[in-house]
Design an enzyme around this catalytic site. Structure first.
Site, PDB file in Angstrom:
ATOM      1  N   GLY A 152       0.806  -1.218   0.000  1.00 31.57           N
ATOM      2  CA  GLY A 152       0.000   0.000   0.000  1.00 31.57           C
ATOM      3  C   GLY A 152       0.832   1.257   0.000  1.00 31.57           C
TER       4      GLY A 152
ATOM      5  N   ASP B  29      -1.430 -13.259  -3.217  1.00 34.26           N
ATOM      6  CA  ASP B  29      -1.146 -11.823  -3.327  1.00 34.26           C
ATOM      7  C   ASP B  29       0.048 -11.464  -2.431  1.00 34.26           C
ATOM      8  OD1 ASP B  29      -2.391  -8.890  -3.895  1.00 34.26           O
ATOM      9  OD2 ASP B  29      -1.754  -9.031  -1.805  1.00 34.26           O
TER      10      ASP B  29
ATOM     11  N   LYS C 124       4.053 -10.172  -3.373  1.00 33.43           N
ATOM     12  CA  LYS C 124       4.702  -8.995  -2.772  1.00 33.43           C
ATOM     13  C   LYS C 124       6.007  -9.401  -2.070  1.00 33.43           C
ATOM     14  CE  LYS C 124       0.284  -6.663  -2.124  1.00 33.43           C
ATOM     15  NZ  LYS C 124      -0.893  -6.581  -1.236  1.00 33.43           N
TER      16      LYS C 124
ATOM     17  N   GLY D  99      -6.382   0.716  -1.607  1.00 37.89           N
ATOM     18  CA  GLY D  99      -7.274   1.851  -1.832  1.00 37.89           C
ATOM     19  C   GLY D  99      -6.821   2.600  -3.064  1.00 37.89           C
TER      20      GLY D  99
HETATM   21  N1  NAP Z   1      -7.278  -1.441  -6.000  1.00 40.26           N
HETATM   22  C1  NAP Z   1      -6.309  -1.316  -5.110  1.00 40.26           C
HETATM   23  O1  NAP Z   1      -6.516  -0.884  -3.966  1.00 40.26           O
HETATM   24  C2  NAP Z   1      -4.892  -1.690  -5.494  1.00 40.26           C
HETATM   25  C3  NAP Z   1      -3.865  -1.580  -4.524  1.00 40.26           C
HETATM   26  C4  NAP Z   1      -2.540  -1.867  -4.891  1.00 40.26           C
HETATM   27  C5  NAP Z   1      -2.271  -2.283  -6.188  1.00 40.26           C
HETATM   28  N2  NAP Z   1      -3.305  -2.408  -7.086  1.00 40.26           N
HETATM   29  C6  NAP Z   1      -2.942  -2.848  -8.427  1.00 40.26           C
HETATM   30  O2  NAP Z   1      -3.302  -1.821  -9.351  1.00 40.26           O
HETATM   31  C7  NAP Z   1      -3.652  -2.395 -10.594  1.00 40.26           C
HETATM   32  C8  NAP Z   1      -5.042  -1.903 -11.022  1.00 40.26           C
HETATM   33  O3  NAP Z   1      -5.969  -2.297 -10.031  1.00 40.26           O
HETATM   34  P1  NAP Z   1      -7.480  -1.739 -10.019  1.00 40.26           P
HETATM   35  O4  NAP Z   1      -8.029  -2.119  -8.692  1.00 40.26           O
HETATM   36  O5  NAP Z   1      -7.502  -0.319 -10.439  1.00 40.26           O
HETATM   37  O6  NAP Z   1      -8.143  -2.661 -11.158  1.00 40.26           O
HETATM   38  P2  NAP Z   1      -9.562  -2.443 -11.877  1.00 40.26           P
HETATM   39  O7  NAP Z   1     -10.428  -1.553 -11.063  1.00 40.26           O
HETATM   40  O8  NAP Z   1     -10.039  -3.804 -12.227  1.00 40.26           O
HETATM   41  O9  NAP Z   1      -9.188  -1.659 -13.222  1.00 40.26           O
HETATM   42  C9  NAP Z   1      -8.516  -2.268 -14.297  1.00 40.26           C
HETATM   43  C10 NAP Z   1      -8.532  -1.347 -15.490  1.00 40.26           C
HETATM   44  O10 NAP Z   1      -7.774  -1.972 -16.518  1.00 40.26           O
HETATM   45  C11 NAP Z   1      -8.554  -1.990 -17.712  1.00 40.26           C
HETATM   46  N3  NAP Z   1      -8.288  -3.204 -18.469  1.00 40.26           N
HETATM   47  C12 NAP Z   1      -8.466  -4.492 -18.100  1.00 40.26           C
HETATM   48  N4  NAP Z   1      -8.116  -5.324 -19.098  1.00 40.26           N
HETATM   49  C13 NAP Z   1      -7.725  -4.535 -20.118  1.00 40.26           C
HETATM   50  C14 NAP Z   1      -7.262  -4.793 -21.440  1.00 40.26           C
HETATM   51  N5  NAP Z   1      -7.145  -6.039 -21.893  1.00 40.26           N
HETATM   52  N6  NAP Z   1      -6.935  -3.738 -22.226  1.00 40.26           N
HETATM   53  C15 NAP Z   1      -7.066  -2.471 -21.775  1.00 40.26           C
HETATM   54  N7  NAP Z   1      -7.503  -2.157 -20.536  1.00 40.26           N
HETATM   55  C16 NAP Z   1      -7.824  -3.180 -19.725  1.00 40.26           C
HETATM   56  C17 NAP Z   1     -10.001  -1.992 -17.262  1.00 40.26           C
HETATM   57  O11 NAP Z   1     -10.766  -1.519 -18.330  1.00 40.26           O
HETATM   58  P3  NAP Z   1     -12.363  -1.265 -18.234  1.00 40.26           P
HETATM   59  O12 NAP Z   1     -12.490   0.014 -17.447  1.00 40.26           O
HETATM   60  O13 NAP Z   1     -12.775  -1.115 -19.653  1.00 40.26           O
HETATM   61  O14 NAP Z   1     -12.904  -2.460 -17.534  1.00 40.26           O
HETATM   62  C18 NAP Z   1      -9.930  -1.055 -16.044  1.00 40.26           C
HETATM   63  O15 NAP Z   1     -10.039   0.283 -16.452  1.00 40.26           O
HETATM   64  C19 NAP Z   1      -3.548  -3.921 -10.409  1.00 40.26           C
HETATM   65  O16 NAP Z   1      -2.280  -4.358 -10.802  1.00 40.26           O
HETATM   66  C20 NAP Z   1      -3.700  -4.076  -8.911  1.00 40.26           C
HETATM   67  O17 NAP Z   1      -3.090  -5.254  -8.400  1.00 40.26           O
HETATM   68  C21 NAP Z   1      -4.590  -2.116  -6.777  1.00 40.26           C
END
Ligand code: NAP
Length: 409
Positions: free
Chosen positions: A120, A187, A191, A288
């Site tokens: 985070g 996960d 990390k 987040g």
């Molecule tokens: N959420 C957290 O709190 C958090 C924390 C630490 C790290 N992360 C990391 O941050 C990254 C993003 O997480 P997130 O939670 O933001 O994910 P998310 O809400 O699922 O968003 C993923 C995005 O990627 C796009 N996408 C998926 N497949 C695609 C493709 N084939 N071509 C183009 N665009 C594509 C999706 O498009 P659409 O909008 O069209 O569906 C969406 O906009 C991940 O690696 C995750 O592990 C997240």
């Protein structure tokens, strides 16, 4: 990178991508004041919007917030080969393909930064790479998954079973609709692979990490633990052992006085230990959108400011699998004379010694909950296998690792 504005290509507009766009608009003045260059978004890619090649062409720097391996890996590779620095929050990508990606980045002479992929908002990557860059780190460990920490904290405080608490975590947004990678430890394992690589300057991938999750934890494990002044955490541990390294993730009881014991809810905490620094502990929110976006923005500021960490592994260290641990052991046995003695005999024969025991009668049966002193995990496993075959057992034994107080300080 050239002068003028920094044009940022943003891949993904989900939780983190959308938060990043908002944060960038809010903090553009501050980034400009710090780096001398104003950040602007050159293009956004989602499944329904944007074309990667066009965005790459227009950008000075790529931020990958899609997640998963495909197509994120191909996009990151293409960006690096095109000489564009990349910032990613994608732990699985780095844990599984970090070596290839860092090699491409080195060859192209561009940066690949990933603070948001681990723990985070805690700036652990920067601290290990920069502040402790010349320190021989002996151990990095901690709570690196907020979802499981929330679930275990709730189970301990309410006594509710795992499935019920998981459903509540999903309602509150602390667990995803598909929580598998969080609850099965994958996960956290990704990390820890990233942290181990950084801390020990050696290639470590996801496949080198031995991991377990929290799905089988029972409420009564937690209630007995309270009696023994233990609190349960899903811990990731990367450490030097026997000339090699060991990288593991497992549920683990911590004694009340342990620095990680009070870290509750969706928080993360990471400890770094080294002879020269003793120990340092950092904690903060584990995930987040805006928190993760903030870590991404920090990496952009570093890149634009020209800081360049080195990702070259310098040593090959073997992975040690049979290490020593202390354990909690929960047994349901027939309440008859000699049971405890028979169990103690099996433990003793395998070189496992008991530290404390709690015993309770339940009708014709009894529960024995014990904590055993540190021993080789293979010896403990052999003892448990033998105990499971005793006629006295009413259900399979359950065990969880314990970190003893005296290991610290
Ligand atoms: N959420 C957290 O709190 C958090 C924390 C630490 C790290 N992360 C990391 O941050 C990254 C993003 O997480 P997130 O939670 O933001 O994910 P998310 O809400 O699922 O968003 C993923 C995005 O990627 C796009 N996408 C998926 N497949 C695609 C493709 N084939 N071509 C183009 N665009 C594509 C999706 O498009 P659409 O909008 O069209 O569906 C969406 O906009 C991940 O690696 C995750 O592990 C997240």
């Amino acid at each position: 990178m050239s002068e003028g504005p920094v044009r940022i290509g943003v891949l993904g507009k989900g939780t983190v991508g959308a938060a990043f766009a908002g944060l960038l608009a809010e903090r553009a003045d501050a980034v400009e004041a710090t780096t001398g260059r104003r950040p602007e978004i050159a293009g956004v890619l989602s499944r329904s919007e944007g074309d990667f090649s066009e965005i790459l062409e227009r950008s000075d720097l790529i931020v990958e917030l899609i997640g998963g391996l495909d197509p994120a890996r191909a996009y990151v590779e293409q960006a690096l080969r095109a000489g564009k620095p990349v910032v990613t929050a994608n732990k699985q990508l780095l844990a599984q393909h970090g070596d290839e990606l860092f090699a491409i980045a080195r060859e192209a002479g561009v940066q690949l930064r990933f603070e948001a992929a681990v723990a985070g908002v805690i700036p652990i990557v920067r601290v290990i790479q920069e502040s402790f860059g010349a320190t021989e780190i002996s151990r990095v460990f901690g709570i690196v998954n907020g979802t499981t920490n929330f679930i275990l904290t709730e189970m301990a405080s309410t006594g509710a079973p795992y499935a019920e608490v998981l459903a509540r975590a999903q309602e509150l947004g602390y667990a995803e609709a598909d929580p598998e990678e969080d609850v099965n430890g994958a996960d956290a394992a990704a990390k820890m692979a990233i942290l181990a690589r950084l801390a020990f300057h050696t290639p470590v991938s996801f496949d080198d990490v031995v991991y377990e999750g929290i799905e089988t934890i029972q409420p009564d494990d937690l209630s007995y633990a309270k009696e023994l002044d233990l609190s349960l955490k899903l811990l990731g541990i990367a450490e030097r052992r026997d000339g090699g390294i060991s990288v593991r993730v497992f549920p683990c009881f911590l004694y009340g006085g342990h620095p990680l014991a009070p870290v509750g809810g969706p928080f993360n905490a990471v400890m770094v230990e080294a002879p020269a620094i003793t120990e340092v502990t950092m904690s903060g929110p584990g995930a987040g959108g805006v928190q993760t976006a903030s870590a991404v923005l920090g990496d952009i500021v570093s890149i634009v400011s020209g800081e360049a960490p080195v990702h070259e592994p310098v040593v090959e260290l073997g992975v040690v699998t049979d290490v020593s641990s202390s354990f909690y052991l929960h047994l349901e046995v027939a309440d008859r004379p000699g049971v405890l003695a028979r169990i103690a005999q099996v433990l003793g024969d395998n070189g496992v010694s008991v530290k404390s025991v709690v015993q309770r009668g339940i009708g014709d049966d009894a529960r024995l909950v014990m904590v055993v002193h540190e021993c080789l995990e293979s010896r403990f496993a052999a003892a448990v296998e033998e105990i499971a075959r005793l006629d006295d057992l009413r259900s399979p034994p359950r065990s969880i690792r314990v970190i003893e107080e005296e290991e610290f300080g």
